[in-house]
Design a protein around this motif. Structure first.
Motif, PDB file in Angstrom:
ATOM      1  N   ALA A   1      -7.032   3.132   6.549  1.00 16.39           N
ATOM      2  CA  ALA A   1      -5.671   3.140   6.682  1.00 16.39           C
ATOM      3  C   ALA A   1      -5.095   3.335   5.150  1.00 16.39           C
TER       4      ALA A   1
ATOM      5  N   LEU B   1      -2.971  -4.051   2.050  1.00  9.38           N
ATOM      6  CA  LEU B   1      -2.323  -3.622   3.486  1.00  9.38           C
ATOM      7  C   LEU B   1      -1.676  -5.037   4.066  1.00  9.38           C
ATOM      8  N   PRO B   2      -0.791  -5.043   4.642  1.00  7.95           N
ATOM      9  CA  PRO B   2      -0.285  -6.136   5.108  1.00  7.95           C
ATOM     10  C   PRO B   2      -0.987  -6.822   6.314  1.00  7.95           C
TER      11      PRO B   2
ATOM     12  N   TRP C   1       0.609  -1.071   0.038  1.00  7.56           N
ATOM     13  CA  TRP C   1      -0.076   0.088   0.016  1.00  7.56           C
ATOM     14  C   TRP C   1       0.940   1.366  -0.062  1.00  7.56           C
ATOM     15  N   THR C   2       2.028   1.104   0.296  1.00  2.38           N
ATOM     16  CA  THR C   2       2.988   2.292   0.490  1.00  2.38           C
ATOM     17  C   THR C   2       3.720   2.682  -0.921  1.00  2.38           C
TER      18      THR C   2
END
Lengths: 231, 231
Positions: free
Chosen positions: B220, B203-204, B169-170
């Motif tokens: 998030a 997302l993890p 996601w980053t």
């Protein structure tokens, strides 16, 4: 009396508390493969509603031992723990939602005060999609005292706040032992709890309404902490 | 029939739809200062329950025009819009929660399909704490077609996904026009919607349970987008 598909399923998977009896509708028994290897008493939905005390049972409920709360001090002895603390969060839906996100984010545990807090009820368990069966949840008599204990154990304490004394949520490094403290819906952190924090952190509010839901704020903050700890 | 303190208050503040009548209990009238300058019909709580069709009214309800949906194409003509699209999200609580977070994060709007989607009902309005009165929410006949239109207008489309084909996601830069697409509870993005995305982001999940709630995931992801766009 646990109810809800994920809540019952995760209680069985986690094996942290004995499950004594399981009731389900015939439709749920057919659709949920994890029930196939269990002894299940097939009943009508009305009977589940009577057993669970709510019609939100999703076709299954189970009689289990009470929730096995963890020890709040023991969480501090973990290696670089990431712990979420809730300062008098009242709503079991929010407690459950935060537990679910914390478990997914890899948090070490959740700490709540013994009094004036939502507890790990069956409704909270269902709202957490069963996450409370895996995530250690501990109660503490006095949250500010426990936060002091966490500081003494080497943790950094970050409190979620909306006011201007807070730093942007991306500013801290969130490395090592971290406690993220979320305040109650509406009122936020109590003064002594806020005073115990090493830093207050705030999510920017770019809209017209004045606040995020506490579980949404927890999700945004937890994944910022995950980002910071893993990159 | 709007109900809930924030839902009614924000409808009055936003002035996007006419409010014709307001009913409140005497206790709510005393505690809510924003009601003081209004014409309010004081009734018992039971009467509010009858008017609102639920006991979740928090002591106030209001008769207003229907929800003023925005135009989905018009959102694409904004300068570097940040738009959240929901692919058949069914739960009005999730729709409301995502609208609240999106409004707080400064999103330009929310797009939902006309069919098989939760709509902006009074329950969604209350769950959003009134955010839907400020945040433009638009309906589109076909979400995949609208996403193609968004791409043609220069937007980057990011779909939230749990599978291994997704990037962390980053990783994306999230600059310029951005559409974040969230899938339905349980089933995720439909294949054609996923295929339209420029990237799938994940997302993890570091815990034992298999998925985040869609509104937690939205929170998030939205604040990661905010971080990326402002730093």
């Amino acid at each position: 009396m646990l109810y809800g598909r994920n809540a019952v399923h995760e209680a069985l998977r986690a094996r942290r508390r004995p499950v004594h009896r399981i009731w389900a509708t015939s439709a749920t028994l057919r659709s949920e493969s994890w029930l196939k290897s269990r002894t299940v008493e097939v009943v009508e939905a009305d009977e589940l509603t009577r057993l669970a005390g709510t019609d939100a049972h999703q076709g299954v409920c189970a009689q289990a031992d009470g929730y096995p709360y963890a020890d709040a001090s023991a969480l501090l002895r973990l290696d670089s723990p990431l712990i979420v603390a809730l300062d008098e969060v009242q709503d079991v839906q929010n407690l459950g939602a935060i537990a679910r996100t914390a478990e997914c984010a890899g948090a070490s545990g959740l700490v709540i005060p013994e009094r004036r807090s939502a507890e790990v009820t069956p409704a909270a368990g269902k709202a957490s999609a069963g996450a409370v069966e895996h995530l250690p949840v501990a109660r503490t008599r006095n949250l500010a005292d426990w936060l002091e204990e966490a500081k003494a154990a080497g943790c950094w304490i970050y409190g979620a706040a909306g006011d201007s004394s807070a730093v942007p949520w991306t500013q801290p490094e969130y490395r090592g032992g971290v406690v993220l403290v979320m305040g109650a819906e509406g009122t936020g952190l109590r003064p002594r709890v806020a005073a115990t924090c090493d830093a207050l952190v705030a999510l920017p509010l770019h809209g017209r309404i004045s606040s995020l839901n506490v579980s949404a704020a927890a999700a945004a903050l937890l994944y910022e902490i995950v980002r910071d700890r893993t990159t």
